[in-house]
Design a protein around this motif. Structure first.
Motif, PDB file in Angstrom:
ATOM      1  N   VAL A  71       0.834  -1.202   0.000  1.00  0.00           N
ATOM      2  CA  VAL A  71       0.000   0.000   0.000  1.00  0.00           C
ATOM      3  C   VAL A  71       0.871   1.255   0.000  1.00  0.00           C
ATOM      4  N   GLN A  72       1.944   1.233   0.808  1.00  0.00           N
ATOM      5  CA  GLN A  72       2.858   2.383   0.848  1.00  0.00           C
ATOM      6  C   GLN A  72       3.504   2.624  -0.512  1.00  0.00           C
ATOM      7  N   ALA A  73       3.743   1.546  -1.249  1.00  0.00           N
ATOM      8  CA  ALA A  73       4.358   1.662  -2.579  1.00  0.00           C
ATOM      9  C   ALA A  73       3.344   2.041  -3.649  1.00  0.00           C
ATOM     10  N   GLY A  74       2.051   2.116  -3.271  1.00  0.00           N
ATOM     11  CA  GLY A  74       1.012   2.497  -4.225  1.00  0.00           C
ATOM     12  C   GLY A  74       0.701   1.420  -5.239  1.00  0.00           C
ATOM     13  N   LEU A  75       0.830   0.154  -4.833  1.00  0.00           N
ATOM     14  CA  LEU A  75       0.602  -0.967  -5.746  1.00  0.00           C
ATOM     15  C   LEU A  75      -0.644  -1.740  -5.336  1.00  0.00           C
ATOM     16  N   THR A  76      -1.408  -2.185  -6.333  1.00  0.00           N
ATOM     17  CA  THR A  76      -2.486  -3.128  -6.069  1.00  0.00           C
ATOM     18  C   THR A  76      -1.904  -4.531  -6.025  1.00  0.00           C
ATOM     19  N   GLN A  77      -2.703  -5.475  -5.564  1.00  0.00           N
ATOM     20  CA  GLN A  77      -2.247  -6.868  -5.561  1.00  0.00           C
ATOM     21  C   GLN A  77      -1.931  -7.324  -6.973  1.00  0.00           C
ATOM     22  N   GLU A  78      -2.759  -6.906  -7.927  1.00  0.00           N
ATOM     23  CA  GLU A  78      -2.547  -7.292  -9.326  1.00  0.00           C
ATOM     24  C   GLU A  78      -1.244  -6.723  -9.862  1.00  0.00           C
ATOM     25  N   GLN A  79      -0.971  -5.455  -9.555  1.00  0.00           N
ATOM     26  CA  GLN A  79       0.252  -4.813 -10.058  1.00  0.00           C
ATOM     27  C   GLN A  79       1.508  -5.468  -9.486  1.00  0.00           C
ATOM     28  N   LEU A  80       1.463  -5.770  -8.191  1.00  0.00           N
ATOM     29  CA  LEU A  80       2.611  -6.431  -7.575  1.00  0.00           C
ATOM     30  C   LEU A  80       2.799  -7.820  -8.173  1.00  0.00           C
ATOM     31  N   ALA A  81       1.690  -8.510  -8.404  1.00  0.00           N
ATOM     32  CA  ALA A  81       1.760  -9.854  -8.968  1.00  0.00           C
ATOM     33  C   ALA A  81       2.393  -9.834 -10.352  1.00  0.00           C
ATOM     34  N   VAL A  82       2.015  -8.853 -11.196  1.00  0.00           N
ATOM     35  CA  VAL A  82       2.577  -8.743 -12.544  1.00  0.00           C
ATOM     36  C   VAL A  82       4.083  -8.527 -12.477  1.00  0.00           C
ATOM     37  N   LYS A  83       4.537  -7.669 -11.559  1.00  0.00           N
ATOM     38  CA  LYS A  83       5.973  -7.380 -11.432  1.00  0.00           C
ATOM     39  C   LYS A  83       6.757  -8.620 -11.014  1.00  0.00           C
ATOM     40  N   LEU A  84       6.098  -9.491 -10.257  1.00  0.00           N
ATOM     41  CA  LEU A  84       6.783 -10.696  -9.765  1.00  0.00           C
ATOM     42  C   LEU A  84       6.548 -11.910 -10.653  1.00  0.00           C
ATOM     43  N   GLY A  85       5.647 -11.764 -11.660  1.00  0.00           N
ATOM     44  CA  GLY A  85       5.369 -12.875 -12.557  1.00  0.00           C
ATOM     45  C   GLY A  85       4.552 -13.976 -11.923  1.00  0.00           C
ATOM     46  N   ILE A  86       3.662 -13.596 -11.003  1.00  0.00           N
ATOM     47  CA  ILE A  86       2.812 -14.572 -10.335  1.00  0.00           C
ATOM     48  C   ILE A  86       1.367 -14.102 -10.431  1.00  0.00           C
ATOM     49  N   SER A  87       0.447 -14.861  -9.832  1.00  0.00           N
ATOM     50  CA  SER A  87      -0.962 -14.478  -9.874  1.00  0.00           C
ATOM     51  C   SER A  87      -1.307 -13.560  -8.711  1.00  0.00           C
ATOM     52  N   ALA A  88      -2.343 -12.740  -8.910  1.00  0.00           N
ATOM     53  CA  ALA A  88      -2.814 -11.866  -7.837  1.00  0.00           C
ATOM     54  C   ALA A  88      -3.322 -12.694  -6.660  1.00  0.00           C
ATOM     55  N   GLN A  89      -3.832 -13.873  -6.945  1.00  0.00           N
ATOM     56  CA  GLN A  89      -4.309 -14.755  -5.886  1.00  0.00           C
ATOM     57  C   GLN A  89      -3.179 -15.156  -4.946  1.00  0.00           C
ATOM     58  N   SER A  90      -1.968 -15.329  -5.512  1.00  0.00           N
ATOM     59  CA  SER A  90      -0.809 -15.681  -4.677  1.00  0.00           C
ATOM     60  C   SER A  90      -0.509 -14.564  -3.691  1.00  0.00           C
ATOM     61  N   VAL A  91      -0.538 -13.308  -4.178  1.00  0.00           N
ATOM     62  CA  VAL A  91      -0.287 -12.166  -3.297  1.00  0.00           C
ATOM     63  C   VAL A  91      -1.356 -12.101  -2.210  1.00  0.00           C
TER      64      VAL A  91
END
Length: 346
Positions: free
Chosen positions: A12-32
């Motif tokens: 949240v501090q980085a201004g990222l949604t679960q989906e955005q973080l997941a894309v950057k890591l190459g995983i699913s939003a469900q994993s986050v």
């Protein structure tokens, strides 16, 4: 704070949604989502990129206490062969910042020293590698001979460089300023070792006489130092007699047997040295340090018996894995494997 809550807070501090973080890591939003709700934990391979995306170190990600961070640094120094510049800088900054708040914490100074020494050893291996290549191509390159002396601990002929006056004076001051009761024998070993190496035997004998009075002194080391002083005075018969007499008293002590092996190794009495290294190894308590086996490997290499040297290195690896629970990826194993590879290549 649990790591799931920590990930959510930092995301949240980085201004990222679960989906955005997941894309950057190459995983699913469900994993986050599962991480943040403590259903699962991030895979260890994802920790570096996860920490990077959240703008923190891995230690900060886990919200470790100061003591836990110090233990982590110490452990990584022990098992990893080389740190990336980013990891080194992270640990260096953390330790120095802790010193600002706690300037009398000896553990912090020790870990800083270990951290720089860790990098020094890593760099020294590279210095040795490139200096050796240069010397093979141009043996007259004096600067590379000097580099090899510094990197590999090669003997230095010039007395003004090879003498140990500076470290001797330092340990003398340590002894003079040690007001803790009971006094530790450790600085006495250092001052005596270096005095004997410089053949300053009268001073070494003076410190040995004081060492014997310390409650924590090791009785079997007294004759060992007496014999070493005699050798430094070029009185080999006297030294031999001291060690022979000491064996009748301390022959069942693994520490003494190791020192007796060292005594014979310094005299190039290699078969005797191997015998006593093996005896000390068998009597030592587990988990055992591998110094005796390393010495045996070196002696066999000197003798030109490479097969036996390799067998000694294999014994080292077996000990490191079985008694210390290290793996093939740990620095201790890698170092021995490197020695085996070098020996085979030669």
């Amino acid at each position: 704070m649990e790591i799931g809550n920590k990930i959510k807070q930092l995301r949240v501090q980085a201004g990222l949604t679960q989906e955005q973080l997941a894309v950057k890591l190459g995983i699913s939003a469900q994993s986050v989502s599962k991480w943040e709700t403590a259903v699962t934990m991030p895979d260890i391979t994802l920790l570096p990129p996860l920490a990077n995306e959240l703008g923190v170190s891995i230690d900060e990600l886990f919200d470790l206490t100061i003591e836990q961070k110090l233990h982590r640094i110490e452990r990584r120094i022990d098992i990893e062969e080389e740190f990336s510049p980013a990891v080194f800088h992270e640990y260096e900054t953390f330790l120095k910042n802790q010193l600002v708040d706690d300037p009398k914490n000896s553990k912090l100074y020790s870990l800083l020293g270990q951290l720089y020494h860790h990098r020094m050893l890593s760099d020294a291996r590279k210095v040795s590698k490139y200096a050796r290549h240069a010397i093979m191509l141009r043996p007259e390159m004096k600067e590379c001979q000097y580099l090899l002396q510094k990197a590999d601990g090669a003997s230095i002929w010039d007395w003004n460089v090879s003498n140990h006056t500076s470290v001797i004076n330092f340990y003398k001051s340590v002894i003079e300023n040690d007001h803790i009761d009971p006094k530790t024998p450790l600085p006495y070993y250092e001052v005596m070792d270096n005095l004997i190496a410089d053949h300053r035997t009268d001073e070494a004998a003076e410190y040995l006489s004081i060492y014997q009075t310390l409650p924590a002194h090791k009785p079997f080391l007294v004759p060992v130092y007496q014999a070493s002083i005699a050798l430094a005075e070029y009185d080999e018969p006297k030294a031999d007699a001291i060690m022979q007499d000491a064996e009748t008293k301390f022959g069942d002590n693994s520490g003494f047997l190791f020192e007796k092996a060292q005594y014979h190794a310094r005299k190039c009495e290699y078969d005797k040295a191997i015998h006593y290294y093996d005896l000390s190894w068998e009597l030592d308590k587990k988990p055992r340090y591998t110094d005796a086996l390393e010495a045996i490997a070196i002696i066999y290499e000197i003798k030109g018996e490479k097969t036996k040297a390799l067998e000694a290195y294999d014994r080292m690896i077996q000990c490191i894995k079985e008694e210390w629970n290290y793996t093939d990826d740990d620095a201790a194993v890698i170092e021995v494997e490197r020695e085996k590879k070098r020996l085979l290549s030669e």
